[in-house]
Write a protein that holds these residues in place. Structure first.
Motif, PDB file in Angstrom:
ATOM      1  N   PHE A  59       1.048  -1.201   0.059  1.00  0.00           N
ATOM      2  CA  PHE A  59      -0.142  -0.008  -0.051  1.00  0.00           C
ATOM      3  C   PHE A  59       0.901   1.270  -0.015  1.00  0.00           C
ATOM      4  CE2 PHE A  59      -2.613  -3.244   1.920  1.00  0.00           C
ATOM      5  CZ  PHE A  59      -3.919  -3.092   1.290  1.00  0.00           C
ATOM      6  N   GLY A  61       0.470   5.402   0.296  1.00  0.00           N
ATOM      7  CA  GLY A  61      -0.772   6.256   0.798  1.00  0.00           C
ATOM      8  C   GLY A  61      -0.191   7.395   1.513  1.00  0.00           C
ATOM      9  N   GLU A  79      -4.794   6.920   4.039  1.00  0.00           N
ATOM     10  CA  GLU A  79      -5.435   6.374   2.865  1.00  0.00           C
ATOM     11  C   GLU A  79      -4.481   5.728   2.106  1.00  0.00           C
ATOM     12  OE1 GLU A  79      -8.428   7.260  -0.771  1.00  0.00           O
ATOM     13  OE2 GLU A  79      -8.512   8.707   0.761  1.00  0.00           O
ATOM     14  N   GLY A  80      -4.393   4.459   1.727  1.00  0.00           N
ATOM     15  CA  GLY A  80      -3.755   3.666   0.982  1.00  0.00           C
ATOM     16  C   GLY A  80      -4.231   2.973  -0.322  1.00  0.00           C
ATOM     17  N   LYS A  81      -3.511   2.886  -1.304  1.00  0.00           N
ATOM     18  CA  LYS A  81      -4.050   2.107  -2.468  1.00  0.00           C
ATOM     19  C   LYS A  81      -3.075   1.045  -2.508  1.00  0.00           C
ATOM     20  CE  LYS A  81      -6.263   5.878  -4.973  1.00  0.00           C
ATOM     21  NZ  LYS A  81      -6.390   6.770  -4.045  1.00  0.00           N
ATOM     22  N   GLY A  82      -3.686  -0.143  -2.837  1.00  0.00           N
ATOM     23  CA  GLY A  82      -2.863  -1.486  -2.917  1.00  0.00           C
ATOM     24  C   GLY A  82      -3.065  -2.018  -4.271  1.00  0.00           C
ATOM     25  N   PHE A  87      -8.014  -0.699  -1.681  1.00  0.00           N
ATOM     26  CA  PHE A  87      -7.689   0.375  -0.894  1.00  0.00           C
ATOM     27  C   PHE A  87      -8.192   0.174   0.425  1.00  0.00           C
ATOM     28  CE2 PHE A  87     -11.986   1.417  -2.080  1.00  0.00           C
ATOM     29  CZ  PHE A  87     -12.680   1.923  -0.607  1.00  0.00           C
ATOM     30  N   LYS A  89      -8.657   2.904   3.927  1.00  0.00           N
ATOM     31  CA  LYS A  89      -8.674   4.230   4.630  1.00  0.00           C
ATOM     32  C   LYS A  89      -9.353   4.027   6.045  1.00  0.00           C
ATOM     33  CE  LYS A  89     -12.685   5.903   1.966  1.00  0.00           C
ATOM     34  NZ  LYS A  89     -13.157   7.232   1.172  1.00  0.00           N
ATOM     35  N   VAL A 113     -12.319  -0.529   3.790  1.00  0.00           N
ATOM     36  CA  VAL A 113     -11.578  -1.219   2.738  1.00  0.00           C
ATOM     37  C   VAL A 113     -12.703  -1.300   1.459  1.00  0.00           C
ATOM     38  CG1 VAL A 113      -9.950  -2.231   4.359  1.00  0.00           C
ATOM     39  CG2 VAL A 113     -12.151  -3.486   3.430  1.00  0.00           C
TER      40      VAL A 113
END
Length: 171
Positions: A59, A61, A79-82, A87, A89, A113
């Motif tokens: 992730f 973010g 907030e993170g994008k994988g 995602f 947050k 998620v």
């Protein structure tokens, strides 16, 4: 997903507050953190590798700190994008108060998620989010206080203290 908890840390609120603002401390405390850079004013960028059930993802973010009241409270939002995994947050409202010669830290966490992660089901996600929050605050407490005998014996597992391989326990 929401959760709350309270823990006692044997250092003053000012030390806990300062640790929560330090990117090096955040990198040490966030489970799976590979890199945390930035500042309180501009926010932090983080890279975290985690495995949730059968899904392992990296992730990338943003983490921002807001509602800063020195030595008393702050809000952490991330907030993170994988990638294909989806995602994550969420945020945590953290409150600090002087108690018993140390700090009582209370927090309320909310997490969401999406993507493949959301397909795993709420039981897996809720358990994972609780484990992540517990690990973060355990790591923070251990970094500030030093490892406790119980933590060393438990090796960061939950439950009662375990004896070593040879049945010996520390005295």
């Amino acid at each position: 997903m929401q959760m709350s908890d309270t823990r006692q840390i044997a250092v003053p609120p000012s030390a806990v507050y300062a640790a929560l603002l330090d990117p090096d401390m955040l990198q040490k405390c966030v489970p799976g953190a590979q890199d945390v850079t930035g500042s309180v004013e501009d926010g932090y960028e983080a890279t975290v590798v985690q495995k949730v059930g059968p899904v392992k993802a990296t992730f990338k973010g943003q983490v921002t700190l807001s509602d800063l009241v020195p030595d008393q409270s702050l809000t952490i939002t991330g907030e993170g994008k994988g990638g294909a995994a989806g995602f994550a947050k969420g945020g945590a409202e953290v409150r600090l108060s002087a108690k018993d010669g140390g700090t009582e830290l209370s927090y309320d966490v909310e997490a969401k998620v999406g993507g493949k992660l959301a397909q795993l089901g709420s039981r897996i996600i809720d358990g994972f989010a609780k484990k992540m929050a517990d690990q973060f605050f355990n790591n923070l407490q251990e970094s500030l206080e030093g490892p406790t005998e119980d933590t060393a014996e438990n090796d960061a597992t939950e439950g009662p203290a375990k004896k070593g391989w040879f049945g010996r326990s520390k005295d």
